[in-house]
Every structure is written in structure tokens, then in C-alpha cells.
Design a protein around this motif. Structure first.
Motif, PDB file in Angstrom:
ATOM      1  N   UNK A 179      -9.920  30.585  17.484  1.00 59.17           N
ATOM      2  CA  UNK A 179     -11.369  30.750  17.374  1.00 59.17           C
ATOM      3  C   UNK A 179     -11.840  30.459  15.951  1.00 59.17           C
ATOM      4  N   UNK A 180     -11.056  30.878  14.984  1.00 56.97           N
ATOM      5  CA  UNK A 180     -11.396  30.561  13.602  1.00 56.97           C
ATOM      6  C   UNK A 180     -11.339  29.066  13.334  1.00 56.97           C
ATOM      7  N   UNK A 181     -10.372  28.378  13.929  1.00 57.76           N
ATOM      8  CA  UNK A 181     -10.289  26.924  13.785  1.00 57.76           C
ATOM      9  C   UNK A 181     -11.507  26.244  14.398  1.00 57.76           C
ATOM     10  N   UNK A 182     -11.968  26.766  15.527  1.00 59.61           N
ATOM     11  CA  UNK A 182     -13.164  26.191  16.163  1.00 59.61           C
ATOM     12  C   UNK A 182     -14.393  26.382  15.300  1.00 59.61           C
ATOM     13  N   UNK A 217      11.093  18.896  14.198  1.00 60.73           N
ATOM     14  CA  UNK A 217      12.072  19.166  15.234  1.00 60.73           C
ATOM     15  C   UNK A 217      11.920  20.514  15.900  1.00 60.73           C
ATOM     16  N   UNK A 218      11.031  21.367  15.385  1.00 63.43           N
ATOM     17  CA  UNK A 218      10.895  22.716  15.918  1.00 63.43           C
ATOM     18  C   UNK A 218       9.967  22.790  17.116  1.00 63.43           C
ATOM     19  N   UNK A 219      10.317  23.622  18.091  1.00 66.57           N
ATOM     20  CA  UNK A 219       9.494  23.917  19.264  1.00 66.57           C
ATOM     21  C   UNK A 219       8.830  22.673  19.843  1.00 66.57           C
ATOM     22  N   UNK A 220       9.619  21.664  20.256  1.00 65.21           N
ATOM     23  CA  UNK A 220       9.033  20.391  20.683  1.00 65.21           C
ATOM     24  C   UNK A 220       8.160  20.481  21.921  1.00 65.21           C
ATOM     25  N   UNK A 221       8.376  21.501  22.756  1.00 63.28           N
ATOM     26  CA  UNK A 221       7.567  21.632  23.969  1.00 63.28           C
ATOM     27  C   UNK A 221       6.622  22.822  23.895  1.00 63.28           C
ATOM     28  N   UNK A 222       6.230  23.178  22.698  1.00 61.48           N
ATOM     29  CA  UNK A 222       5.365  24.341  22.542  1.00 61.48           C
ATOM     30  C   UNK A 222       4.121  23.945  21.744  1.00 61.48           C
ATOM     31  N   UNK A 223       3.107  23.362  22.403  1.00 61.24           N
ATOM     32  CA  UNK A 223       1.880  22.988  21.687  1.00 61.24           C
ATOM     33  C   UNK A 223       1.128  24.222  21.199  1.00 61.24           C
ATOM     34  N   UNK A 224       0.445  24.056  20.087  1.00 62.39           N
ATOM     35  CA  UNK A 224      -0.351  25.132  19.504  1.00 62.39           C
ATOM     36  C   UNK A 224      -1.829  24.813  19.698  1.00 62.39           C
ATOM     37  N   UNK A 225      -2.610  25.720  20.272  1.00 63.86           N
ATOM     38  CA  UNK A 225      -4.040  25.446  20.443  1.00 63.86           C
ATOM     39  C   UNK A 225      -4.713  25.262  19.097  1.00 63.86           C
ATOM     40  N   UNK A 226      -5.600  24.278  19.017  1.00 65.17           N
ATOM     41  CA  UNK A 226      -6.225  23.964  17.741  1.00 65.17           C
ATOM     42  C   UNK A 226      -7.631  23.424  17.967  1.00 65.17           C
ATOM     43  N   UNK A 227      -8.271  23.042  16.888  1.00 59.37           N
ATOM     44  CA  UNK A 227      -9.592  22.421  16.932  1.00 59.37           C
ATOM     45  C   UNK A 227      -9.608  21.283  15.929  1.00 59.37           C
ATOM     46  N   UNK A 228     -10.437  20.287  16.203  1.00 61.16           N
ATOM     47  CA  UNK A 228     -10.471  19.094  15.351  1.00 61.16           C
ATOM     48  C   UNK A 228     -11.899  18.618  15.176  1.00 61.16           C
ATOM     49  N   UNK A 229     -12.099  17.812  14.143  1.00 56.90           N
ATOM     50  CA  UNK A 229     -13.348  17.084  13.950  1.00 56.90           C
ATOM     51  C   UNK A 229     -13.137  15.676  14.470  1.00 56.90           C
ATOM     52  N   UNK A 230     -14.015  15.248  15.377  1.00 54.86           N
ATOM     53  CA  UNK A 230     -13.916  13.920  15.980  1.00 54.86           C
ATOM     54  C   UNK A 230     -14.861  12.960  15.268  1.00 54.86           C
ATOM     55  N   UNK A 231     -14.324  11.788  14.901  1.00 52.60           N
ATOM     56  CA  UNK A 231     -15.078  10.748  14.207  1.00 52.60           C
ATOM     57  C   UNK A 231     -14.845   9.421  14.925  1.00 52.60           C
ATOM     58  N   UNK A 284      -7.753   7.775  21.828  1.00 54.23           N
ATOM     59  CA  UNK A 284      -8.700   6.900  22.519  1.00 54.23           C
ATOM     60  C   UNK A 284      -9.554   6.147  21.513  1.00 54.23           C
ATOM     61  N   UNK A 285     -10.866   6.283  21.638  1.00 53.38           N
ATOM     62  CA  UNK A 285     -11.773   5.579  20.737  1.00 53.38           C
ATOM     63  C   UNK A 285     -12.294   6.481  19.622  1.00 53.38           C
ATOM     64  N   UNK A 286     -11.545   7.546  19.321  1.00 53.22           N
ATOM     65  CA  UNK A 286     -11.983   8.481  18.278  1.00 53.22           C
ATOM     66  C   UNK A 286     -10.855   8.730  17.275  1.00 53.22           C
ATOM     67  N   UNK A 287     -11.246   9.066  16.062  1.00 55.89           N
ATOM     68  CA  UNK A 287     -10.321   9.575  15.061  1.00 55.89           C
ATOM     69  C   UNK A 287     -10.441  11.089  15.059  1.00 55.89           C
ATOM     70  N   UNK A 288      -9.324  11.775  15.221  1.00 50.91           N
ATOM     71  CA  UNK A 288      -9.340  13.235  15.192  1.00 50.91           C
ATOM     72  C   UNK A 288      -8.723  13.750  13.900  1.00 50.91           C
ATOM     73  N   UNK A 289      -9.397  14.726  13.296  1.00 49.00           N
ATOM     74  CA  UNK A 289      -8.897  15.415  12.111  1.00 49.00           C
ATOM     75  C   UNK A 289      -8.596  16.844  12.538  1.00 49.00           C
ATOM     76  N   UNK A 290      -7.318  17.111  12.783  1.00 51.21           N
ATOM     77  CA  UNK A 290      -6.878  18.389  13.330  1.00 51.21           C
ATOM     78  C   UNK A 290      -6.799  19.419  12.205  1.00 51.21           C
ATOM     79  N   UNK A 291      -7.414  20.572  12.398  1.00 55.21           N
ATOM     80  CA  UNK A 291      -7.557  21.546  11.321  1.00 55.21           C
ATOM     81  C   UNK A 291      -6.421  22.555  11.233  1.00 55.21           C
ATOM     82  N   UNK A 292      -5.546  22.643  12.242  1.00 55.15           N
ATOM     83  CA  UNK A 292      -4.469  23.626  12.124  1.00 55.15           C
ATOM     84  C   UNK A 292      -3.491  23.261  11.013  1.00 55.15           C
TER      85      UNK A 292
END
Length: 435
Positions: free
Chosen positions: A340-343, A372-386, A407-415
Motif C-alpha cells: 500500500x505504501x508503494x502504491x 537466484x533467490x525465491x525464483x517462484x515467489x513474486x513480490x507485490x509492488x507498484x510502478x510508474x508507467x510511462x 508491452x507498449x509501456x516503460x515501467x519503473x518499479x518502486x520496490x
């Protein structure tokens, strides 16, 4: 018409300029001279006018004498090998600066005699992993594995599961490293299944150690079976055969966000005799290989001549101790960040950029541990799309910003960025938008 080369300022004249002379003292005369010569060529080519030569040189000079440039990691990969893995904490950076001069790294100031190297860093490591009786630090986890294989496996057999004969990136293969030390590999089980009986059947007078290697960057699913450390330790009890676990990621204690990632404390408590881990991954410290476990085995490693070639320097010891004793390392803050803080951060940044005319939006995203750590464990995050067109100029900017295309956007992931970097991130985006 006069020869235009006559208008090019002389090298000695430019180097005598007070601003460039000061830069030479800070960066080195050779580096400044190289930039001067490049600017002189630009004057010949008509790109710079002679009166602006000094300004052009100053603009082209790097901020430090190193070619490495600070980068804003907006990839969402917390431990990004191509970006130097874990960023050091402020406490670790201060410790490195303090240790960069003359230090008491091997001197007991009270007695004036030689003292134990890295004693405080080792004490901090043992305090963080109480199950370890002793520890040493070498220059990376591969070095730790090479040292163990040399001491325990040279001329003998190392028993390990076929499914753990892994390649961890850039063509580096664990079995190649082990064989290079003079050890012989005794592979057990199949690619997808190994049993305790397989390990028992491999033990004999030629066995130097049983090795478990945690998979890196991959997971095998389906019809699989493996033997955990506790069961292996029970089977080896009384045989005198050491059990060595390479956990890789540098997690010293269990973490609620990574329930399936092995940690040093838990692995030793389960019965491993030695645990190997990286200092610059989830621990969040400098590049280092950590060896923790039984005192007798650690002492054997320390006494071997190869240890001298693999040991770390004073700045690494200082950074490691500060990471262990100091506040949360950046990678640990990133891992602990609330989505929520990332959002909130993403919405704030996107609104600020949109107010300046940039096509920006806040979106949900996924981050990864990396390294190499936790390869199948995604972390929820938020990004700025450009827009996608921002990706390349952001990488070429000052500071460079590394995001990723979706896709057709650049994402800047904040985590993978601390909140303190948000202003610099916004400024970098606005600089690209203004081009």
C-alpha cells in the motif's frame, strides 16, 4: 583564411586553468588530460567553440575517478546482479570510508601485537546466526564452495544429487567448479528425484562430504522428490561425513515474506555441519562468501593455504560488520516494504509527472528477489508507467534509470527503490521529457 587548428587551446593552457587543475588533483591528471584531448577534437570538428573549451571539459568529466556510475534500479529486481546486487546501507558506506585508510585490521592496539583479522565482523556474524560455532569470510560464495571442496574433497568424493548440479548464470556451473579443485563427484538420484537410500548407498571410505546445493533461478515441479537437511543429517550421524549446505542467497534467519527460502540459522539447526551463503544478496552487505558451522571444520578451512588467497580485505570486513550490526540494509527495507505504501508513492510520482505534461500513470506490478533467490515467489509492488520511448533515454540519463518494457509501456518499479530516491527518479523522467 587562418588554419582553424590554431584556434584550439593548447593542452598545457587548459590544464593550467584553476578549475581543471583542481579537477586533476581530485580525479587524476591523466583522466583530465584525456577529456581535454577529446574536447580539443570537438573544437576541430566545429562542435565546441574555443572560448567554451573549459566548460566543455568540466561538463564531460566524471564525478569520480571510477568509470562505474550510480544507477537508479527501477527493475523491480531487488538483488540485481548486473546492477551490483545489494546496495550498501549508509552505515556500511561510512564504515568503508573509515576503513579505507590505515586501520587496526590485524593489530591489537592494547598490546601492540598482531591481532586476529576481522574478529569483530566474525563476532557480528556469529551473533546473527547463534547456531554457528565459528565462521570465516571469503570473497564470494563460489570461493567458499571452492575452499570447502578443496579441503574436504580433494582426491576424494563429494556426494550430491543430480538435480543439484546447477548452472547459476553466465555459464558458471557448480560441478565444473567442484571438479576443478581435484574433488571427484559422486552423483546420486535422477534429475527430478533423489532418496535417502541413494545418499546412503553412495557413502564409503572415499567420501569427503555430502553436499546440498540450493537451486538458483529455477524450480523443478511435478514428479519430484528431494531429501531435506534434517533427514540427511540423521543418516550421516555417526559416520563422520560432513554435511555441507550451499544456501546461496544470504538469508541468515527465516523471513515471513520468503517462507520457502532456506536460511543459515535454520539449516544449521537442522543438522548441517557447514552452511555457505552470499553476503551481497539477501543479507544486503558487500560481496562476500560466508562459511558458518562447526568450529573444527571451519578451523580446517582457515588453516588451508587457499584460504589466504580467498580472504577479504579490510573494507569488506568493515562493510559486513556494519551491515550486521547497523540498521536494516536497503534490500531488507525493500523486501519489507508495504505494497500500500508503494502504491501511494506511485500515485504521488505519477501525479507529479502528469502535472508537468508527462504521460504517466500508477499501476500495480510484481517484483522479484533476484540473485537466484525465491525464483517462484513474486513480490507485490507498484510502478510508474510511462511511454515505451522513455526506456532508452532514461538509461542514458544522469543518473541512469533502469526500468523495463511491458508491452507498449516503460515501467519503473518502486520496490527496488527506496523512498529517498523518488525525487531523483522524478527529475530524471522530467529531464527526458524535456528533450
Amino acid at each position: 583564411m587562418s588554419d582553424p587548428r590554431r584556434q584550439v587551446p593548447r593542452t598545457d593552457t587548459l590544464l593550467a586553468d584553476p578549475q581543471l587543475a583542481a579537477a586533476g588533483e581530485r580525479l587524476g591528471l591523466g583522466l583530465v588530460k584525456d577529456v581535454v584531448q577529446r574536447v580539443q577534437q570537438r573544437i576541430r570538428d566545429g562542435e565546441v567553440s574555443p572560448p567554451h573549451a573549459v566548460d566543455a571539459v568540466l561538463a564531460a568529466l566524471p564525478s569520480t575517478a571510477s568509470s562505474l556510475r550510480p544507477v537508479l534500479n527501477a527493475t523491480g529486481v531487488l538483488v540485481h546482479t548486473n546492477l551490483g546486487r545489494s546496495p550498501l546501507s549508509a552505515a556500511a558506506v561510512e564504515a568503508v570510508v573509515a576503513a579505507s585508510g590505515t586501520t587496526d585490521v590485524e593489530l591489537d592496539l592494547a598490546t601492540g601485537r598482531r591481532g586476529p583479522r576481522g574478529e569483530a565482523a566474525i563476532a557480528a556474524l556469529l551473533a546473527a546466526v547463534p547456531a554457528a560455532e565459528a565462521a570465516i569470510v571469503v570473497n564470494n560464495c563460489a570461493a567458499a564452495l571452492a575452499l570447502v571442496a578443496t579441503v574436504l574433497g580433494q582426491g576424494r568424493e563429494l556426494v550430491l544429487a543430480r538435480g543439484e548440479l546447477v548452472e547459476i548464470g553466465d555459464g558458471f556451473r557448480i560441478p565444473d567448479l567442484l571438479v576443478s579443485t581435484g574433488a571427484r563427484l559422486h552423483e546420486v538420484g535422477t534429475t527430478n528425484r533423489v532418496t535417502l537410500a541413494d545418499y546412503r548407498g553412495a557413502l564409503g571410505p572415499e567420501t569427503g562430504a555430502v553436499l546440498k546445493v540450493h537451486p538458483s533461478n529455477f524450480v523443478v515441479r511435478g514428479f519430484t522428490r528431494e531429501v531435506d537437511v534434517a533427514d540427511l543429517a540423521g543418516a550421516l550421524d555417526g559416520t563422520g561425513t560432513p554435511l555441507v549446505a550451499d544456501i546461496g542467497s544470504g538469508l541468515l534467519q527465516p523471513h515471513p515474506r520468503l517462507p520457502e527460502e532456506p536460511d543459515a540459522q535454520g539449516t544449521l539447526a537442522a543438522g548441517a555441519d557447514l552452511v555457505l551463503a552470499s553476503g551481497d544478496k539477501l543479507l544486503g552487505g558487500p560481496q562476500a562468501g560466508l562459511v558458518l558451522g562447526r568450529a573444527e571444520l571451519v578451523q580446517r578451512l582457515r588453516r588451508h593455504p587457499l584460504y589466504r588467497a580467498l580472504r577479504v580485505d579490510k573494507t569488506t570486513l568493515a562493510a559486513l560488520e556494519a551491515t550486521l550490526r547497523g540498521p536494516l540494509a536497503p534490500v531488507q527495507e525493500m523486501l519489507a516494504a508495504d505494497v500500500d505504501g508503494l502504491r501511494v508513492r506511485a500515485r504521488r510520482l505519477a501525479a507529479h509527472l502528469a502535472a508537468q505534461g508527462v504521460d504517466a500513470a500508477a499501476v500495480d506490478a510484481e517484483a522479484r528477489v533476484g540473485g537466484g533467490g525465491a525464483p517462484e515467489h513474486p513480490l507485490p509492488s507498484a510502478a510508474v508507467s510511462l511511454p515505451a520511448s522513455f526506456a532508452e533515454p532514461l538509461r542514458r540519463g544522469a543518473p541512469p534509470v533502469v526500468g523495463y518494457l511491458d508491452g507498449d509501456r516503460t515501467l519503473l518499479n518502486l520496490r527496488s527503490l527506496l523512498p529517498s530516491a523518488d525525487d531523483d527518479l522524478a527529475a530524471a523522467v522530467l529531464a527526458v521529457a524535456a528533450q
